[in-house]
Design a protein around this motif. Structure first.
Motif, PDB file in Angstrom:
ATOM      1  N   THR A  21       0.840  -1.208   0.000  1.00  0.00           N
ATOM      2  CA  THR A  21       0.000   0.000   0.000  1.00  0.00           C
ATOM      3  C   THR A  21       0.871   1.253   0.000  1.00  0.00           C
ATOM      4  O   THR A  21       0.589   2.222  -0.716  1.00  0.00           O
ATOM      5  CB  THR A  21      -0.947  -0.005   1.206  1.00  0.00           C
ATOM      6  OG1 THR A  21      -1.763  -1.176   1.142  1.00  0.00           O
ATOM      7  CG2 THR A  21      -1.831   1.230   1.234  1.00  0.00           C
ATOM      8  N   LEU A  41      -4.928   0.972  -4.826  1.00  0.00           N
ATOM      9  CA  LEU A  41      -5.152  -0.447  -4.588  1.00  0.00           C
ATOM     10  C   LEU A  41      -6.092  -0.607  -3.398  1.00  0.00           C
ATOM     11  O   LEU A  41      -5.972   0.115  -2.422  1.00  0.00           O
ATOM     12  CB  LEU A  41      -3.839  -1.173  -4.262  1.00  0.00           C
ATOM     13  CG  LEU A  41      -2.747  -1.180  -5.314  1.00  0.00           C
ATOM     14  CD1 LEU A  41      -1.520  -1.913  -4.781  1.00  0.00           C
ATOM     15  CD2 LEU A  41      -3.222  -1.828  -6.585  1.00  0.00           C
ATOM     16  N   ASN A  42      -6.991  -1.588  -3.491  1.00  0.00           N
ATOM     17  CA  ASN A  42      -7.812  -1.887  -2.324  1.00  0.00           C
ATOM     18  C   ASN A  42      -7.067  -2.902  -1.460  1.00  0.00           C
ATOM     19  O   ASN A  42      -6.000  -3.393  -1.830  1.00  0.00           O
ATOM     20  CB  ASN A  42      -9.215  -2.365  -2.725  1.00  0.00           C
ATOM     21  CG  ASN A  42      -9.186  -3.643  -3.536  1.00  0.00           C
ATOM     22  OD1 ASN A  42      -8.388  -4.536  -3.287  1.00  0.00           O
ATOM     23  ND2 ASN A  42     -10.073  -3.731  -4.528  1.00  0.00           N
ATOM     24  N   THR A  90      -7.664  -6.005  -0.673  1.00  0.00           N
ATOM     25  CA  THR A  90      -7.527  -7.335  -1.276  1.00  0.00           C
ATOM     26  C   THR A  90      -6.383  -7.351  -2.285  1.00  0.00           C
ATOM     27  O   THR A  90      -5.570  -8.286  -2.304  1.00  0.00           O
ATOM     28  CB  THR A  90      -8.845  -7.745  -1.972  1.00  0.00           C
ATOM     29  OG1 THR A  90      -9.903  -7.682  -1.031  1.00  0.00           O
ATOM     30  CG2 THR A  90      -8.748  -9.137  -2.555  1.00  0.00           C
ATOM     31  N   GLN A  91      -6.303  -6.327  -3.110  1.00  0.00           N
ATOM     32  CA  GLN A  91      -5.225  -6.247  -4.097  1.00  0.00           C
ATOM     33  C   GLN A  91      -3.862  -6.155  -3.416  1.00  0.00           C
ATOM     34  O   GLN A  91      -2.898  -6.786  -3.852  1.00  0.00           O
ATOM     35  CB  GLN A  91      -5.434  -5.042  -5.019  1.00  0.00           C
ATOM     36  CG  GLN A  91      -6.593  -5.194  -5.967  1.00  0.00           C
ATOM     37  CD  GLN A  91      -6.865  -3.907  -6.724  1.00  0.00           C
ATOM     38  OE1 GLN A  91      -6.881  -2.827  -6.139  1.00  0.00           O
ATOM     39  NE2 GLN A  91      -7.077  -4.027  -8.025  1.00  0.00           N
ATOM     40  N   SER A  92      -3.775  -5.379  -2.348  1.00  0.00           N
ATOM     41  CA  SER A  92      -2.504  -5.242  -1.630  1.00  0.00           C
ATOM     42  C   SER A  92      -2.036  -6.583  -1.089  1.00  0.00           C
ATOM     43  O   SER A  92      -0.865  -6.936  -1.194  1.00  0.00           O
ATOM     44  CB  SER A  92      -2.638  -4.236  -0.485  1.00  0.00           C
ATOM     45  OG  SER A  92      -2.880  -2.951  -0.984  1.00  0.00           O
ATOM     46  N   GLU A 129      -2.899  -9.582  -2.253  1.00  0.00           N
ATOM     47  CA  GLU A 129      -2.556 -10.437  -3.393  1.00  0.00           C
ATOM     48  C   GLU A 129      -1.192 -10.079  -3.968  1.00  0.00           C
ATOM     49  O   GLU A 129      -0.383 -10.964  -4.280  1.00  0.00           O
ATOM     50  CB  GLU A 129      -3.627 -10.332  -4.473  1.00  0.00           C
ATOM     51  CG  GLU A 129      -4.938 -10.991  -4.102  1.00  0.00           C
ATOM     52  CD  GLU A 129      -6.050 -10.744  -5.110  1.00  0.00           C
ATOM     53  OE1 GLU A 129      -5.822 -10.033  -6.112  1.00  0.00           O
ATOM     54  OE2 GLU A 129      -7.156 -11.264  -4.889  1.00  0.00           O
ATOM     55  N   TYR A 130      -0.916  -8.791  -4.116  1.00  0.00           N
ATOM     56  CA  TYR A 130       0.373  -8.366  -4.658  1.00  0.00           C
ATOM     57  C   TYR A 130       1.505  -8.727  -3.702  1.00  0.00           C
ATOM     58  O   TYR A 130       2.594  -9.119  -4.137  1.00  0.00           O
ATOM     59  CB  TYR A 130       0.382  -6.869  -4.978  1.00  0.00           C
ATOM     60  CG  TYR A 130      -0.411  -6.508  -6.214  1.00  0.00           C
ATOM     61  CD1 TYR A 130      -0.262  -7.228  -7.390  1.00  0.00           C
ATOM     62  CD2 TYR A 130      -1.299  -5.442  -6.210  1.00  0.00           C
ATOM     63  CE1 TYR A 130      -0.993  -6.906  -8.526  1.00  0.00           C
ATOM     64  CE2 TYR A 130      -2.032  -5.113  -7.334  1.00  0.00           C
ATOM     65  CZ  TYR A 130      -1.870  -5.847  -8.490  1.00  0.00           C
ATOM     66  OH  TYR A 130      -2.581  -5.520  -9.609  1.00  0.00           O
TER      67      TYR A 130
END
Length: 103
Positions: A17, A27-28, A30-32, A34-35
């Motif tokens: 983030t 980024l939300n 969930t994306q953070s 996952e990344y």
């Protein structure tokens, strides 16, 4: 110890983030997460690759058995510069002239 020998630190969602914020990316949560997981997997794979003994292995210049065929380097089109620049408001010696924007 050089930086190439140092072990990576695990990325977490907060780190991702922060990096995204610096890069002006949105980024939300969930994306953070996952990344972070993806980056940790990539870094783990790189650590595994670093552990492989490559002593005595001859570097390849190409993975193919045959040389790559290259096309002959020849001019295939005529020069259209005069035609393209005919509609330019101002030009000199083949260059486009534009107003100065920084004094």
């Amino acid at each position: 110890m050089s930086t190439s020998d140092a072990q990576h630190s695990d990325f977490n969602a907060q780190t991702i983030t922060s990096i995204a914020n610096l890069a002006r990316l949105s980024l939300n949560d969930t994306q953070s997460v996952e990344y972070a997981q993806s980056l940790n997997k990539i870094l783990d794979m790189m650590d595994t690759l670093k552990g492989i003994n490559t002593d005595g292995v001859t570097p390849l210049k190409s993975p193919f058995d045959n040389a790559q065929p290259l096309r002959e380097d020849v001019v295939t089109e005529t020069n259209h510069r005069e035609e393209y620049q005919s509609v330019a408001p101002d030009k000199e010696k083949g260059l486009y002239l534009v107003p100065r924007v920084i004094e």
